[in-house]
Enzyme design. Structure first.
Site, short mmCIF file in Angstrom:
data_model
loop_
_atom_site.label_atom_id
_atom_site.label_comp_id
_atom_site.label_asym_id
_atom_site.label_seq_id
_atom_site.Cartn_x
_atom_site.Cartn_y
_atom_site.Cartn_z
N GLU A 94 -23.12 16.00 8.59
CA GLU A 94 -24.10 17.01 8.16
C GLU A 94 -25.52 16.46 8.22
OE1 GLU A 94 -23.23 18.97 4.45
OE2 GLU A 94 -25.15 20.02 4.47
N LYS B 124 -21.06 20.94 -4.50
CA LYS B 124 -20.90 20.54 -3.09
C LYS B 124 -22.06 19.63 -2.70
CE LYS B 124 -21.35 21.04 1.57
NZ LYS B 124 -22.49 20.59 2.40
N ASP C 201 -10.07 7.43 0.00
CA ASP C 201 -9.31 8.67 0.12
C ASP C 201 -10.19 9.82 -0.39
OD1 ASP C 201 -7.62 10.86 -0.40
OD2 ASP C 201 -5.88 9.56 -0.69
N HIS D 249 -33.79 21.84 7.02
CA HIS D 249 -32.52 21.99 7.71
C HIS D 249 -32.74 22.45 9.15
CE1 HIS D 249 -28.86 21.36 5.42
NE2 HIS D 249 -29.53 21.71 4.33
P1 NAD Z 1 -2.37 -0.60 -1.38
O1 NAD Z 1 -0.98 -0.13 -1.27
O2 NAD Z 1 -2.99 -1.23 -0.16
O3 NAD Z 1 -2.41 -1.58 -2.63
C1 NAD Z 1 -3.52 -2.36 -2.98
C2 NAD Z 1 -3.23 -3.82 -2.72
O4 NAD Z 1 -4.37 -4.62 -2.98
C3 NAD Z 1 -2.10 -4.33 -3.59
O5 NAD Z 1 -1.19 -5.01 -2.78
C4 NAD Z 1 -2.80 -5.32 -4.53
O6 NAD Z 1 -1.94 -6.36 -4.90
C5 NAD Z 1 -3.94 -5.80 -3.65
N1 NAD Z 1 -5.16 -6.32 -4.32
C6 NAD Z 1 -5.87 -7.40 -3.88
N2 NAD Z 1 -6.95 -7.60 -4.67
C7 NAD Z 1 -6.94 -6.64 -5.61
C8 NAD Z 1 -7.82 -6.30 -6.68
N3 NAD Z 1 -8.92 -7.02 -6.93
N4 NAD Z 1 -7.54 -5.23 -7.42
C9 NAD Z 1 -6.44 -4.48 -7.17
N5 NAD Z 1 -5.56 -4.75 -6.18
C10 NAD Z 1 -5.80 -5.82 -5.39
O7 NAD Z 1 -3.37 0.57 -1.82
P2 NAD Z 1 -3.24 1.58 -3.01
O8 NAD Z 1 -4.55 1.50 -3.74
O9 NAD Z 1 -1.99 1.39 -3.82
O10 NAD Z 1 -3.07 2.97 -2.27
C11 NAD Z 1 -4.12 3.54 -1.53
C12 NAD Z 1 -3.57 4.33 -0.36
O11 NAD Z 1 -2.51 5.19 -0.77
C13 NAD Z 1 -4.63 5.20 0.24
O12 NAD Z 1 -4.59 5.07 1.63
C14 NAD Z 1 -4.19 6.60 -0.18
O13 NAD Z 1 -4.68 7.58 0.72
C15 NAD Z 1 -2.70 6.49 -0.18
N6 NAD Z 1 -1.91 7.44 -0.98
C16 NAD Z 1 -2.48 8.36 -1.81
C17 NAD Z 1 -1.69 9.22 -2.55
C18 NAD Z 1 -2.35 10.19 -3.49
O14 NAD Z 1 -3.54 10.12 -3.70
N7 NAD Z 1 -1.65 11.14 -4.11
C19 NAD Z 1 -0.30 9.15 -2.44
C20 NAD Z 1 0.26 8.19 -1.59
C21 NAD Z 1 -0.55 7.32 -0.87
#
Ligand code: NAD
Length: 375
Positions: A80, A250, A266, A363
């Site tokens: 945008e 928005k 996300d 704009h």
């Molecule tokens: P992830 O699975 O990559 O987990 C985070 C990793 O970072 C873990 O392994 C953790 O041990 C590590 N880590 C390293 N340093 C860290 C720190 N300082 N603090 C915290 N963790 C640390 O990611 P996630 O956050 O579990 O999931 C994010 C993803 O899941 C996104 O891509 C999202 O779109 C997707 N997702 C979203 C939904 C939803 O929003 N409903 C559902 C399913 C999946």
């Protein structure tokens, strides 16, 4: 269009790209552009299923956002026009009076396990099993506990009309979004919760509601008194008129979502949480408030923000990593604080334009530049 055969999921990524170019009847110029952005096909293939290439969004930098005394050059991915110019303008106005103050609560997210037809006296049964259930949850959260995060709460709610029990597990997820961790936790805890509380699992997943982790930003601006009065009134209108509030919010999200995209976060989770919070009183309202205090126009924004600096595509996408490096490799609360200040800056720029000459002049100038580019 016919369904691709063999199916896209059974083909290597280079074949899928060739299919995309042919199936979309790409012109020579489109093919050149698309292939120029498709250097990292393997990475695209790692990130999503049936990858065919990349959909690049312009990446720009909003300059000079002063937050808690620190200057931030803020990477924004947005299609945008005027978003980046608006933040940069508001940042320069705010810098004259000391910039933004901002903060964020501890990054606590909630997992939910829904149990159908729970046993009687679930609350008492939870108390009888609480120590064991919390100890089990901590074993699933060991790596997060080691980082200083981990379990922060275990509570119940009963959806009585549906006879469904909601078990809520609150977790400090440190710098991650925590989606996979919380989903894993919810599923792993389900058998013990069924046993302790009675009932049968319906579903187990994190909640994207982020109201346990609000971020906030404030600013005091020195602007023309009549303009300040009009901006305060416009912000009151966004409290009173839900249709105006949607556009007001928005505008706030123009910058925040662009920052989320630039840092690999996300955006759907972020937007869902923010708009649910805007409706939490039962009526959808503007998220910011502007008031005239003495000679100053004072703005405040408080919104739930679940922005991560590790995990998901944040950790994989090289441009997202560069964006975080440009911000000084912040932790999650710092990124959320910058995002809140960014939202308030964007909101001031919009209200200032709307209560002045309107937004169309700026704009349209940008629009003409854009149509010139594609003519
Ligand atoms: P992830 O699975 O990559 O987990 C985070 C990793 O970072 C873990 O392994 C953790 O041990 C590590 N880590 C390293 N340093 C860290 C720190 N300082 N603090 C915290 N963790 C640390 O990611 P996630 O956050 O579990 O999931 C994010 C993803 O899941 C996104 O891509 C999202 O779109 C997707 N997702 C979203 C939904 C939803 O929003 N409903 C559902 C399913 C999946």
């Amino acid at each position: 269009m016919e369904k691709p055969s063999p199916p896209l999921r059974k083909r290597p990524v280079v074949d899928r790209r060739a299919w995309w170019l042919s199936a979309s009847s790409a012109t020579e110029a489109q093919t050149r552009f698309f292939e120029g952005t498709g250097a990292d096909l393997e990475l695209a293939d790692t990130l999503v299923e049936n990858a065919v290439g990349w959909m690049p969004i312009p990446l720009g930098v909003a300059s000079g956002l002063l937050v808690n005394g620190i200057n931030y050059e803020v990477p924004l991915a947005t299609e945008e026009p005027s978003v980046i110019a608006a933040v940069s303008y508001a940042a320069s106005v705010a810098a004259r009076t000391g910039g933004f103050t901002a903060g964020a609560a501890a990054p606590i997210m909630r997992a939910q396990v829904f149990l159908e037809h729970p046993g009687a006296e679930a609350a008492a049964r939870l108390e009888a099993s609480r120590t064991a259930l919390e100890a089990e949850a901590r074993t699933h959260l060991a790596s997060m506990e080691r980082r200083g995060g981990g379990l922060r709460g275990l509570s119940l709610a009963h959806l009585t009309d549906l006879d469904v029990l909601v078990v809520r597990l609150d977790v400090d997820v440190r710098d991650a979004m925590g989606a996979n961790l919380l989903n894993t936790l919810a599923e792993a805890m389900t058998p013990s919760l069924e046993k302790a509380l009675g009932g049968k699992k319906l579903l187990a997943i994190l909640s994207n509601d982020a109201s346990l982790r609000p971020a906030w930003a404030e600013v005091k601006l020195s602007v023309d008194p009549e303009r300040a009065r009009r901006i305060a009134l416009a912000s009151a209108v966004a409290q009173a008129d839900p249709q105006r509030a949607v556009t007001h919010n928005k505008g706030i999200m123009n910058g925040i979502t662009a920052l989320a995209l630039a840092t690999g976060n996300d955006t759907r989770a972020l937007e869902a949480a923010v708009h649910s919070f805007a409706a939490s009183s039962g009526t959808y309202r503007g998220l910011s408030r502007w008031t005239v205090e003495g000679e100053f126009l004072k703005g405040r924004l408080e919104i739930p923000l679940a922005l991560a600096t590790v995990g998901g595509s944040v950790g994989i996408h090289p441009t997202a990593r560069m964006a975080l490096q440009l911000l000084g490799s912040p932790d999650s609360p710092t990124l959320c604080s910058v995002a809140a200040a960014l939202g308030l800056a964007q909101n001031f720029a919009a209200l200032n334009a709307l209560t002045g000459e309107g937004i169309q002049k700026g704009h349209m100038a940008l629009h003409q530049r854009r149509t010139g580019a594609t003519a």
